[in-house]
Design a protein around this motif. Structure first.
Motif, PDB file in Angstrom:
ATOM      1  N   LEU A   1       0.837  -1.188   0.000  1.00  0.00           N
ATOM      2  CA  LEU A   1       0.000   0.000   0.000  1.00  0.00           C
ATOM      3  C   LEU A   1       0.877   1.244   0.000  1.00  0.00           C
ATOM      4  O   LEU A   1       2.107   1.170   0.142  1.00  0.00           O
ATOM      5  N   LYS A   2       0.261   2.386  -0.125  1.00  0.00           N
ATOM      6  CA  LYS A   2       0.999   3.644  -0.169  1.00  0.00           C
ATOM      7  C   LYS A   2       1.880   3.826   1.054  1.00  0.00           C
ATOM      8  O   LYS A   2       2.968   4.408   0.986  1.00  0.00           O
ATOM      9  N   ASN A   3       1.435   3.274   2.197  1.00  0.00           N
ATOM     10  CA  ASN A   3       2.199   3.431   3.435  1.00  0.00           C
ATOM     11  C   ASN A   3       3.254   2.345   3.631  1.00  0.00           C
ATOM     12  O   ASN A   3       3.907   2.284   4.675  1.00  0.00           O
ATOM     13  N   GLY A   4       3.428   1.466   2.630  1.00  0.00           N
ATOM     14  CA  GLY A   4       4.459   0.445   2.711  1.00  0.00           C
ATOM     15  C   GLY A   4       4.028  -0.863   3.315  1.00  0.00           C
ATOM     16  O   GLY A   4       4.815  -1.820   3.356  1.00  0.00           O
ATOM     17  N   GLU A   5       2.781  -0.967   3.792  1.00  0.00           N
ATOM     18  CA  GLU A   5       2.302  -2.215   4.364  1.00  0.00           C
ATOM     19  C   GLU A   5       1.761  -3.126   3.265  1.00  0.00           C
ATOM     20  O   GLU A   5       1.309  -2.667   2.216  1.00  0.00           O
ATOM     21  N   ILE A   6       1.807  -4.432   3.509  1.00  0.00           N
ATOM     22  CA  ILE A   6       1.423  -5.427   2.512  1.00  0.00           C
ATOM     23  C   ILE A   6      -0.002  -5.187   2.036  1.00  0.00           C
ATOM     24  O   ILE A   6      -0.918  -4.958   2.836  1.00  0.00           O
TER      25      ILE A   6
ATOM     26  N   CYS B   1      -1.270  31.127   7.722  1.00  0.00           N
ATOM     27  CA  CYS B   1      -0.811  29.786   7.379  1.00  0.00           C
ATOM     28  C   CYS B   1      -1.870  28.770   7.763  1.00  0.00           C
ATOM     29  O   CYS B   1      -2.846  29.090   8.459  1.00  0.00           O
ATOM     30  N   THR B   2      -1.666  27.549   7.329  1.00  0.00           N
ATOM     31  CA  THR B   2      -2.517  26.427   7.721  1.00  0.00           C
ATOM     32  C   THR B   2      -1.642  25.290   8.199  1.00  0.00           C
ATOM     33  O   THR B   2      -0.678  24.912   7.524  1.00  0.00           O
ATOM     34  N   VAL B   3      -1.970  24.762   9.374  1.00  0.00           N
ATOM     35  CA  VAL B   3      -1.285  23.587   9.902  1.00  0.00           C
ATOM     36  C   VAL B   3      -2.054  22.349   9.446  1.00  0.00           C
ATOM     37  O   VAL B   3      -3.282  22.283   9.574  1.00  0.00           O
ATOM     38  N   GLN B   4      -1.340  21.372   8.895  1.00  0.00           N
ATOM     39  CA  GLN B   4      -1.954  20.139   8.407  1.00  0.00           C
ATOM     40  C   GLN B   4      -1.306  18.933   9.067  1.00  0.00           C
ATOM     41  O   GLN B   4      -0.093  18.898   9.249  1.00  0.00           O
ATOM     42  N   LEU B   5      -2.116  17.942   9.412  1.00  0.00           N
ATOM     43  CA  LEU B   5      -1.618  16.666   9.909  1.00  0.00           C
ATOM     44  C   LEU B   5      -2.029  15.563   8.947  1.00  0.00           C
ATOM     45  O   LEU B   5      -3.195  15.488   8.536  1.00  0.00           O
ATOM     46  N   PHE B   6      -1.063  14.699   8.574  1.00  0.00           N
ATOM     47  CA  PHE B   6      -1.312  13.592   7.661  1.00  0.00           C
ATOM     48  C   PHE B   6      -0.899  12.285   8.324  1.00  0.00           C
ATOM     49  O   PHE B   6       0.046  12.247   9.126  1.00  0.00           O
ATOM     50  N   ASN B   7      -1.590  11.195   7.965  1.00  0.00           N
ATOM     51  CA  ASN B   7      -1.147   9.891   8.444  1.00  0.00           C
ATOM     52  C   ASN B   7      -0.134   9.296   7.472  1.00  0.00           C
ATOM     53  O   ASN B   7       0.266   9.949   6.499  1.00  0.00           O
ATOM     54  N   ALA B   8       0.268   8.036   7.709  1.00  0.00           N
ATOM     55  CA  ALA B   8       1.328   7.426   6.907  1.00  0.00           C
ATOM     56  C   ALA B   8       0.927   7.214   5.457  1.00  0.00           C
ATOM     57  O   ALA B   8       1.788   7.055   4.591  1.00  0.00           O
ATOM     58  N   GLU B   9      -0.374   7.185   5.170  1.00  0.00           N
ATOM     59  CA  GLU B   9      -0.834   7.020   3.795  1.00  0.00           C
ATOM     60  C   GLU B   9      -1.023   8.352   3.084  1.00  0.00           C
ATOM     61  O   GLU B   9      -1.485   8.408   1.954  1.00  0.00           O
ATOM     62  N   GLY B  10      -0.686   9.455   3.772  1.00  0.00           N
ATOM     63  CA  GLY B  10      -0.849  10.768   3.182  1.00  0.00           C
ATOM     64  C   GLY B  10      -2.263  11.308   3.294  1.00  0.00           C
ATOM     65  O   GLY B  10      -2.603  12.318   2.668  1.00  0.00           O
ATOM     66  N   LYS B  11      -3.114  10.674   4.094  1.00  0.00           N
ATOM     67  CA  LYS B  11      -4.483  11.139   4.277  1.00  0.00           C
ATOM     68  C   LYS B  11      -4.500  12.309   5.255  1.00  0.00           C
ATOM     69  O   LYS B  11      -3.888  12.257   6.322  1.00  0.00           O
ATOM     70  N   LEU B  12      -5.209  13.375   4.892  1.00  0.00           N
ATOM     71  CA  LEU B  12      -5.307  14.553   5.742  1.00  0.00           C
ATOM     72  C   LEU B  12      -6.188  14.249   6.948  1.00  0.00           C
ATOM     73  O   LEU B  12      -7.347  13.852   6.804  1.00  0.00           O
ATOM     74  N   LEU B  13      -5.633  14.424   8.151  1.00  0.00           N
ATOM     75  CA  LEU B  13      -6.356  14.117   9.385  1.00  0.00           C
ATOM     76  C   LEU B  13      -7.030  15.348   9.979  1.00  0.00           C
ATOM     77  O   LEU B  13      -8.147  15.258  10.488  1.00  0.00           O
TER      78      LEU B  13
ATOM     79  N   ASN C   1       2.733   7.624  13.497  1.00  0.00           N
ATOM     80  CA  ASN C   1       3.334   7.920  12.197  1.00  0.00           C
ATOM     81  C   ASN C   1       2.691   9.138  11.537  1.00  0.00           C
ATOM     82  O   ASN C   1       2.182   9.082  10.423  1.00  0.00           O
ATOM     83  N   THR C   2       2.714  10.253  12.239  1.00  0.00           N
ATOM     84  CA  THR C   2       2.054  11.464  11.766  1.00  0.00           C
ATOM     85  C   THR C   2       3.072  12.438  11.190  1.00  0.00           C
ATOM     86  O   THR C   2       4.169  12.595  11.728  1.00  0.00           O
ATOM     87  N   VAL C   3       2.682  13.100  10.107  1.00  0.00           N
ATOM     88  CA  VAL C   3       3.500  14.143   9.509  1.00  0.00           C
ATOM     89  C   VAL C   3       2.779  15.476   9.661  1.00  0.00           C
ATOM     90  O   VAL C   3       1.593  15.593   9.343  1.00  0.00           O
ATOM     91  N   LEU C   4       3.477  16.468  10.189  1.00  0.00           N
ATOM     92  CA  LEU C   4       2.939  17.813  10.311  1.00  0.00           C
ATOM     93  C   LEU C   4       3.514  18.674   9.202  1.00  0.00           C
ATOM     94  O   LEU C   4       4.709  18.623   8.927  1.00  0.00           O
ATOM     95  N   ARG C   5       2.641  19.461   8.570  1.00  0.00           N
ATOM     96  CA  ARG C   5       3.093  20.372   7.524  1.00  0.00           C
ATOM     97  C   ARG C   5       2.403  21.717   7.709  1.00  0.00           C
ATOM     98  O   ARG C   5       1.222  21.776   8.073  1.00  0.00           O
TER      99      ARG C   5
END
Length: 513
Positions: A71-76, A455-467, A491-495
């Protein structure tokens, strides 16, 4: 058009991370080891799932012999079938019109059905019986019969679509097509297009690349194409005849010289990688850039070039994969530990003039050969780099033979004593810090700027989905606190993006819970 979109995405990644380290993406496969042995080829589908093949048997401890999809997040991907192949694949390409998966290699059967050298899979991994190569590839000499590369010609009219394979073989479905190497054009059903008859002689074909006019660049260790001397590089017209406007002189030379990778720049200049010492009698060790007419581009000078393969594969220092970028630079992977006398770990990025790019750095790189590099779209307007090869560590950290890399703006773990400025930002007075990181339940975002900016703060999960999103006015002197939902604490990414949607800051968030 797809090629230039990819270039643009990659440029966004690196312009946002200029001067920063290129690190292992710990959100990929939830920071677990991936393939247990060599990954030789990678392809990314339209939904950003990743298909890859090689010599491995397991992925994340699960039996996945020779190839699988994640999958996009690297899982089987549980929807992709386990393949029963009797040999490895060396190239994988996704058909853009239906996402079916083409593979080429040295296998002879798939799921008990004869498929010598080339096959097509449905999107679920099952064998596509509508693609039938007959007896496939073969040859009369003692050697490793193999399809090393393939490309797809897309077209609005289905009848005009074609598949081209190249490799180390002499016949296709019983028809002679070359000596020790060959190029064959196929219809979509796998039968040979008899109107396309380039004759490759005296060596294998390792690399194929379509240029913007659908002419085919062919690289390998051959000496002749279409009856003319063409040492290791040639270009074919759309009908398969030799393009005599492509003049490469004496071609590539050196002990056991061959071309194993070809990349096309946006301006149609050509990046060539392999193991060679010279091009047209001019020193170019492992990498050269050619003009569209086949002549050497003297403005791209790599000096002493690539040398000193790894301890396991010292027999062949080689540039195996090239990834051209929109700004004229190129990322290079292969089997080398020095570039122009500078230590590097089988991967490096070069400026448009061929010198070392001192921007985003790979550090100590990989401990072994890099076989393939591809892009995967991740967050909106951002791509990340996938790498496959012989390696099992990157920057001295264990990962497995498939990994994903990215370039964060900062990895601040507490309130900084001085502002961390984003190089190349629209306004150089902007800076951000996120703390604490690691965190328990909430984070604080601190910004310094000469004047207020929305600005806008965004949080994404490992699949790139906006949380979640949160508005923020940067530069007001106020800290902004955000409570991280329990569902987002993995596994959260802040942008942080500005009003124009341009990235100003990004980082991992590491949860202590």
């Amino acid at each position: 058009m797809r090629t230039f979109i990819a270039y643009a995405i990659l440029l966004l990644v690196y312009s946002s991370g200029k001067g920063q380290d290129i690190i292992r993406d710990i959100t990929f496969n939830n920071d677990r080891n991936t393939a247990n042995a060599v990954v030789r080829c990678i392809a990314v589908q339209a939904d950003q799932k990743v298909v890859f093949f090689g010599n491995f048997s397991f992925y994340n401890g699960v039996w996945k012999p020779y190839g699988t999809r994640v999958l996009k997040n690297g899982e089987i991907d549980p929807d992709f079938q386990v393949l029963n192949m009797d040999g490895r694949a060396d190239v994988v390409v996704v058909q853009p019109w239906d996402q079916k998966i083409l593979i080429g290699g040295g296998f002879t059967t798939i799921n008990g059905v004869s498929r010598r050298g080339v096959a097509r899979l449905h999107t679920d991994g099952s064998l596509d019986l509508s693609f039938n190569p007959g007896t496939g590839i073969d040859g009369s000499y003692g050697g490793d019969m193999r399809v090393w590369d393939l490309v797809v010609k897309d077209a609005p009219v289905p009848a005009d679509r074609r598949i081209i394979i190249g490799g180390q073989f002499e016949t296709y479905n019983g028809v002679h097509i070359g000596t020790k190497g060959g190029v064959v054009q196929l219809f979509e059903n796998g039968t040979r297009d008899a109107s396309y008859n380039p004759l490759v002689e005296d060596g294998a074909v390792y690399a194929l690349c379509l240029d913007s006019s659908n002419k085919l660049l062919v690289g390998g260790e051959f000496w002749k194409v279409g009856g003319s001397f063409k040492l290791r590089i040639a270009r074919l017209n759309e009908n398969g005849t030799l393009d005599n406007t492509f003049s490469s002189g004496t071609g590539f030379a050196g002990p056991f010289a061959s071309v194993t990778s070809i990349g096309l720049m946006p301006d149609n200049r050509i990046v060539i990688g392999g193991y060679f010492q010279q091009f047209n009698s001019i020193t170019r060790r492992g990498l050269a850039r050619l003009n569209a007419d086949g002549s050497l581009d003297p403005t791209f000078n790599t000096g002493d070039g690539f040398q000193n393969g790894t301890s396991v594969h010292d027999f062949a220092t080689e540039v195996r994969t090239v990834l051209p970028m929109a700004d004229g630079s190129v990322i290079v992977g292969g089997n080398f530990t020095t570039f122009n006398g500078i230590p590097c770990g089988n991967i490096i990025r070069l400026k448009p003039d061929g010198t070392l790019d001192t921007g985003p750095a790979f550090g100590t790189g990989f401990n072994e050969w890099v076989m393939d590099l591809k892009l995967q779209a991740y967050l909106p307007g951002e791509a990340r780099i996938l790498a496959g090869g012989f390696f099992n560590t990157y920057r001295s950290t264990a990962q497995g033979s498939l990994m994903r890399m990215w370039t964060p703006i900062s990895l601040a773990v507490g309130p900084p004593k001085t502002p961390v400025t984003r190089p190349g930002a629209k306004n150089e007075h902007i800076s951000f810090a996120v703390f604490p990181n690691p965190y328990k339940e909430k984070i604080t975002i601190r910004s310094l700027k000469s004047k207020a900016m929305s600005c806008t703060v965004q949080l994404f999960n490992a699949e790139g989905k906006l949380l979640l999103t949160r508005p923020m006015v940067a530069g007001t002197g106020n800290d902004v606190q955000i409570d991280i939902p329990v569902s987002a604490r993995k596994n959260t990414v802040l942008r942080i993006v500005d009003a124009e949607g341009k990235t100003q800051y990004s980082t991992y968030l590491i949860s202590l819970q």
